[in-house]
Scaffold this motif. Structure first.
Motif, PDB file in Angstrom:
ATOM      1  N   ASN A  92       0.841  -1.183   0.000  1.00 55.72           N
ATOM      2  CA  ASN A  92       0.000   0.000   0.000  1.00 55.72           C
ATOM      3  C   ASN A  92       0.885   1.243   0.000  1.00 55.72           C
ATOM      4  O   ASN A  92       1.774   1.373   0.830  1.00 55.72           O
ATOM      5  N   ARG A  93       0.628   2.169  -0.893  1.00 51.41           N
ATOM      6  CA  ARG A  93       1.462   3.372  -0.978  1.00 51.41           C
ATOM      7  C   ARG A  93       1.252   4.313   0.204  1.00 51.41           C
ATOM      8  O   ARG A  93       2.014   5.251   0.399  1.00 51.41           O
ATOM      9  N   GLN A  94       0.248   4.057   1.007  1.00 49.23           N
ATOM     10  CA  GLN A  94       0.070   4.865   2.212  1.00 49.23           C
ATOM     11  C   GLN A  94       1.055   4.470   3.306  1.00 49.23           C
ATOM     12  O   GLN A  94       1.233   5.204   4.270  1.00 49.23           O
ATOM     13  N   GLY A  95       1.684   3.303   3.160  1.00 46.77           N
ATOM     14  CA  GLY A  95       2.662   2.893   4.163  1.00 46.77           C
ATOM     15  C   GLY A  95       2.960   1.416   4.107  1.00 46.77           C
ATOM     16  O   GLY A  95       2.126   0.599   4.500  1.00 46.77           O
ATOM     17  N   ALA A  96       4.136   1.056   3.605  1.00 49.24           N
ATOM     18  CA  ALA A  96       4.497  -0.356   3.473  1.00 49.24           C
ATOM     19  C   ALA A  96       4.678  -1.022   4.835  1.00 49.24           C
ATOM     20  O   ALA A  96       4.160  -2.110   5.091  1.00 49.24           O
ATOM     21  N   PHE A  97       5.452  -0.376   5.728  1.00 52.14           N
ATOM     22  CA  PHE A  97       5.647  -0.940   7.060  1.00 52.14           C
ATOM     23  C   PHE A  97       4.333  -0.980   7.829  1.00 52.14           C
ATOM     24  O   PHE A  97       4.035  -1.947   8.538  1.00 52.14           O
ATOM     25  N   ASN A  98       3.572   0.075   7.689  1.00 52.83           N
ATOM     26  CA  ASN A  98       2.300   0.149   8.401  1.00 52.83           C
ATOM     27  C   ASN A  98       1.354  -0.953   7.940  1.00 52.83           C
ATOM     28  O   ASN A  98       0.618  -1.533   8.750  1.00 52.83           O
ATOM     29  N   GLU A  99       1.391  -1.259   6.668  1.00 53.26           N
ATOM     30  CA  GLU A  99       0.544  -2.322   6.142  1.00 53.26           C
ATOM     31  C   GLU A  99       0.901  -3.667   6.778  1.00 53.26           C
ATOM     32  O   GLU A  99       0.029  -4.426   7.193  1.00 53.26           O
ATOM     33  N   ALA A 100       2.187  -3.961   6.829  1.00 46.10           N
ATOM     34  CA  ALA A 100       2.622  -5.221   7.428  1.00 46.10           C
ATOM     35  C   ALA A 100       2.185  -5.315   8.883  1.00 46.10           C
ATOM     36  O   ALA A 100       1.742  -6.366   9.353  1.00 46.10           O
ATOM     37  N   GLU A 101       2.300  -4.198   9.589  1.00 47.61           N
ATOM     38  CA  GLU A 101       1.971  -4.177  11.015  1.00 47.61           C
ATOM     39  C   GLU A 101       0.469  -4.251  11.254  1.00 47.61           C
ATOM     40  O   GLU A 101      -0.011  -5.069  12.061  1.00 47.61           O
TER      41      GLU A 101
ATOM     42  N   GLU B 116      -1.324  -7.111  13.454  1.00 44.10           N
ATOM     43  CA  GLU B 116      -2.376  -6.771  14.418  1.00 44.10           C
ATOM     44  C   GLU B 116      -3.677  -7.500  14.131  1.00 44.10           C
ATOM     45  O   GLU B 116      -4.346  -7.973  15.054  1.00 44.10           O
ATOM     46  N   SER B 117      -4.047  -7.620  12.874  1.00 43.97           N
ATOM     47  CA  SER B 117      -5.303  -8.288  12.541  1.00 43.97           C
ATOM     48  C   SER B 117      -5.311  -9.752  12.958  1.00 43.97           C
ATOM     49  O   SER B 117      -6.356 -10.305  13.305  1.00 43.97           O
ATOM     50  N   SER B 118      -4.167 -10.380  12.923  1.00 43.98           N
ATOM     51  CA  SER B 118      -4.078 -11.791  13.295  1.00 43.98           C
ATOM     52  C   SER B 118      -3.920 -12.001  14.794  1.00 43.98           C
ATOM     53  O   SER B 118      -3.859 -13.135  15.254  1.00 43.98           O
ATOM     54  N   GLN B 119      -3.837 -10.906  15.556  1.00 40.01           N
ATOM     55  CA  GLN B 119      -3.613 -10.975  17.003  1.00 40.01           C
ATOM     56  C   GLN B 119      -2.346 -11.768  17.323  1.00 40.01           C
ATOM     57  O   GLN B 119      -2.289 -12.562  18.261  1.00 40.01           O
TER      58      GLN B 119
ATOM     59  N   ASP C  51      -7.481 -23.896  15.163  1.00 35.80           N
ATOM     60  CA  ASP C  51      -7.767 -22.602  15.788  1.00 35.80           C
ATOM     61  C   ASP C  51      -6.914 -21.493  15.178  1.00 35.80           C
ATOM     62  O   ASP C  51      -6.698 -20.455  15.779  1.00 35.80           O
ATOM     63  N   GLY C  52      -6.436 -21.727  13.954  1.00 37.35           N
ATOM     64  CA  GLY C  52      -5.586 -20.746  13.297  1.00 37.35           C
ATOM     65  C   GLY C  52      -6.390 -19.680  12.570  1.00 37.35           C
ATOM     66  O   GLY C  52      -7.613 -19.775  12.429  1.00 37.35           O
ATOM     67  N   VAL C  53      -5.691 -18.648  12.104  1.00 39.51           N
ATOM     68  CA  VAL C  53      -6.316 -17.578  11.336  1.00 39.51           C
ATOM     69  C   VAL C  53      -5.516 -17.309  10.071  1.00 39.51           C
ATOM     70  O   VAL C  53      -4.289 -17.432  10.058  1.00 39.51           O
ATOM     71  N   LEU C  54      -6.231 -16.965   9.018  1.00 42.71           N
ATOM     72  CA  LEU C  54      -5.624 -16.573   7.756  1.00 42.71           C
ATOM     73  C   LEU C  54      -5.983 -15.117   7.514  1.00 42.71           C
ATOM     74  O   LEU C  54      -7.150 -14.748   7.596  1.00 42.71           O
ATOM     75  N   VAL C  55      -4.990 -14.301   7.212  1.00 43.62           N
ATOM     76  CA  VAL C  55      -5.205 -12.874   7.009  1.00 43.62           C
ATOM     77  C   VAL C  55      -4.846 -12.509   5.575  1.00 43.62           C
ATOM     78  O   VAL C  55      -3.801 -12.910   5.071  1.00 43.62           O
ATOM     79  N   THR C  56      -5.725 -11.734   4.941  1.00 43.32           N
ATOM     80  CA  THR C  56      -5.441 -11.250   3.599  1.00 43.32           C
ATOM     81  C   THR C  56      -6.033  -9.862   3.428  1.00 43.32           C
ATOM     82  O   THR C  56      -6.791  -9.393   4.273  1.00 43.32           O
ATOM     83  N   TYR C  57      -5.662  -9.200   2.330  1.00 46.76           N
ATOM     84  CA  TYR C  57      -6.137  -7.837   2.109  1.00 46.76           C
ATOM     85  C   TYR C  57      -7.359  -7.784   1.223  1.00 46.76           C
ATOM     86  O   TYR C  57      -8.108  -6.812   1.237  1.00 46.76           O
ATOM     87  N   SER C  58      -7.581  -8.793   0.391  1.00 48.33           N
ATOM     88  CA  SER C  58      -8.657  -8.735  -0.590  1.00 48.33           C
ATOM     89  C   SER C  58      -9.975  -9.198   0.004  1.00 48.33           C
ATOM     90  O   SER C  58     -10.045 -10.254   0.631  1.00 48.33           O
TER      91      SER C  58
ATOM     92  N   THR D 177       7.025 -10.831   7.205  1.00 46.28           N
ATOM     93  CA  THR D 177       7.810 -11.714   8.060  1.00 46.28           C
ATOM     94  C   THR D 177       8.563 -10.923   9.119  1.00 46.28           C
ATOM     95  O   THR D 177       8.588 -11.297  10.297  1.00 46.28           O
ATOM     96  N   ALA D 178       9.164  -9.815   8.711  1.00 40.59           N
ATOM     97  CA  ALA D 178       9.934  -8.991   9.645  1.00 40.59           C
ATOM     98  C   ALA D 178       9.046  -8.446  10.760  1.00 40.59           C
ATOM     99  O   ALA D 178       9.405  -8.494  11.942  1.00 40.59           O
ATOM    100  N   ALA D 179       7.883  -7.913  10.401  1.00 37.98           N
ATOM    101  CA  ALA D 179       6.967  -7.364  11.397  1.00 37.98           C
ATOM    102  C   ALA D 179       6.493  -8.450  12.355  1.00 37.98           C
ATOM    103  O   ALA D 179       6.359  -8.226  13.567  1.00 37.98           O
ATOM    104  N   ALA D 180       6.265  -9.644  11.820  1.00 39.31           N
ATOM    105  CA  ALA D 180       5.819 -10.751  12.661  1.00 39.31           C
ATOM    106  C   ALA D 180       6.910 -11.166  13.650  1.00 39.31           C
ATOM    107  O   ALA D 180       6.649 -11.363  14.845  1.00 39.31           O
ATOM    108  N   LEU D 181       8.132 -11.299  13.161  1.00 37.09           N
ATOM    109  CA  LEU D 181       9.227 -11.728  14.032  1.00 37.09           C
ATOM    110  C   LEU D 181       9.523 -10.684  15.110  1.00 37.09           C
ATOM    111  O   LEU D 181       9.790 -11.031  16.264  1.00 37.09           O
ATOM    112  N   GLU D 182       9.475  -9.411  14.753  1.00 36.65           N
ATOM    113  CA  GLU D 182       9.712  -8.363  15.748  1.00 36.65           C
ATOM    114  C   GLU D 182       8.667  -8.433  16.865  1.00 36.65           C
ATOM    115  O   GLU D 182       8.983  -8.265  18.034  1.00 36.65           O
TER     116      GLU D 182
END
Length: 305
Positions: A36-45, A50-53, A193-200, A76-81
Motif C-alpha cells: 500500500n502506498r500509504q505505508g508499506a511498514f504500516n501495512e505489514a503491522e 495486528e489483525s491476526s492478534q 484454531d488458526g487464522v488466515l489474514v489477507t487484504y482482498s 515476516t519482519a513485522a511478525a518476528l519483531e
C-alpha cells in the motif's frame, strides 16, 4: 511456471517511497506496487500482525507462521519483531512461499530493512541468501518456486500454521493464487484454531475461502466492534458461546458469515475497483479467515478488489 519465471527474470523493480516513510517496489511484470502506498511498514503491522492478534498468540510456547508471497520480507519482519518483543522464549517456525528472491535481495541491498531489529535483519539476510535461517528460537525457511507446488510438501508433512499471511498480487494480475484449488491447499495448512489474514475482500475471494472450509470472522478491537468489521464463527461454537455475549455490547447474528460493512470508498463485490494507477492505490482492507472451529476478524477500511 517456466513462463512466469522468465517474465520475472526481466522484471524491473522501481523503488517507491510510501506514506509512512518506508519504501516499496513497483513491479513492471505485475503492474502493481508490492505494498500500500500509504505505508508499506504500516501495512505489514496493521493488516497482518495486528489483525491476526499475533502478539496474543506469541505468548504460547510455539507458533507456526506461513507467509504466502514473501516479497520484500516486511510481513515476516513485522511478525518476528512482534514475537521477539512479546515472548523471547517462543519457538517460531516460519515458512514462506516465494517464486523470486530479487525483491528481498534488492530490499537488503538498498538498506530498506534497517529499521528492524538486528536479529530480524539477520533472518531476512539469511533467507535472501540461503532460503533458510536459524537464529535463536527462530527457524525460518523460504520454499522457492511456484506456490502451488511448494505448498504441497507442507501438506504432505502435515505441517499446520497458527497464522497464515496471504499476500499475492491482486486477483486480476495473479489469478492462480486466488483459485479455489490453491486456497483449498492453503486451508489444509491452517490449524483448527488458526487464522488466515489477507487484504482482498473481493466477493470471489470470500466465496473461494468459504468453499475451502474457512469461516469469515470478526474479533473485537479493544472493547468494541468497529462498524467496518465483519464477523463469523462456526455455528456450533457460536451457539455454545452466545449466552456469554451481551447483545448490548457486541453485535453478532446467528449466521456463519456477516460480510463487511460500509466503507467510505467503493466496496468490492467482484468488480474491479482499481484506479488507472494500478494496485494498492486505495487503503487496503483487512480480512481474517478462521478455521471452522474458531472465530476471527475482518477489519475492512476500503477494498481494492
Amino acid at each position: 511456471m517456466r513462463n512466469a519465471k522468465n517474465k520475472l527474470d526481466s522484471e524491473v523493480l522501481t523503488p517507491v517511497k510510501t506514506g509512512d516513510g518506508s519504501t516499496t517496489f513497483y513491479s513492471s511484470v505485475f503492474g502493481e506496487w508490492y505494498h500500500n502506498r500509504q505505508g508499506a511498514f504500516n501495512e505489514a503491522e496493521k493488516t497482518y500482525v495486528e489483525s491476526s492478534q499475533l502478539a496474543h498468540r506469541a505468548k504460547a510456547k510455539t507458533i507456526n507462521i506461513l507467509d504466502i508471497c514473501y516479497g520484500l520480507g516486511y510481513n515476516t519482519a513485522a511478525a518476528l519483531e512482534t514475537v521477539l518483543a512479546v515472548n523471547g522464549q517462543c519457538q517460531v517456525d516460519l515458512k514462506a512461499l516465494e517464486i523470486d528472491l530479487a525483491p528481498s535481495r534488492c530490499a537488503i541491498a538498498q538498506n530498506l530493512i534497517q529499521p528492524y531489529a538486528p536479529p530480524v535483519q539477520q533472518v531476512l539476510q539469511d533467507l535472501a541468501t540461503h532460503c533458510q535461517s536459524q537464529q535463536g528460537n527462530v527457524s525460518a525457511q523460504i520454499l522457492l518456486g511456484d506456490a502451488r507446488q511448494q505448498i504441497q510438501p507442507l501438506i504432505a508433512q502435515g505441517w499446520q500454521a497458527d497464522i497464515i499471511f496471504l499476500d499475492p498480487f491482486s486477483p486480476p494480475n495473479c489469478p492462480q493464487l486466488w483459485t479455489l484449488e490453491f486456497l483449498q491447499r492453503v486451508a489444509q495448512c491452517l490449524s483448527d484454531d488458526g487464522v488466515l489474514v489477507t487484504y482482498s475482500c473481493a466477493a470471489a475471494v470470500r466465496s473461494a475461502l468459504l468453499l475451502a472450509g474457512l469461516k469469515i470472522g470478526s474479533i473485537r478491537w479493544g472493547a468494541k466492534v468497529s462498524r467496518h468489521n465483519c464477523s463469523a464463527r462456526s455455528l456450533q461454537r457460536f451457539n455454545s458461546r452466545l449466552k456469554h455475549i451481551k447483545a448490548s455490547r457486541y453485535q453478532y447474528a446467528p449466521r456463519n458469515v456477516i460480510h463487511t460493512g460500509h466503507s467510505s470508498r467503493p466496496f468490492a463485490t467482484g468488480a474491479r475497483t482499481l484506479t488507472n494507477a494500478g494496485r494498492r492505490t486505495l487503503p487496503r482492507s483487512q480480512l481474517v479467515f478462521d478455521s471452522p472451529r474458531n472465530f476471527g476478524t475482518a477489519h475492512g477500511r476500503t477494498s481494492r478488489l
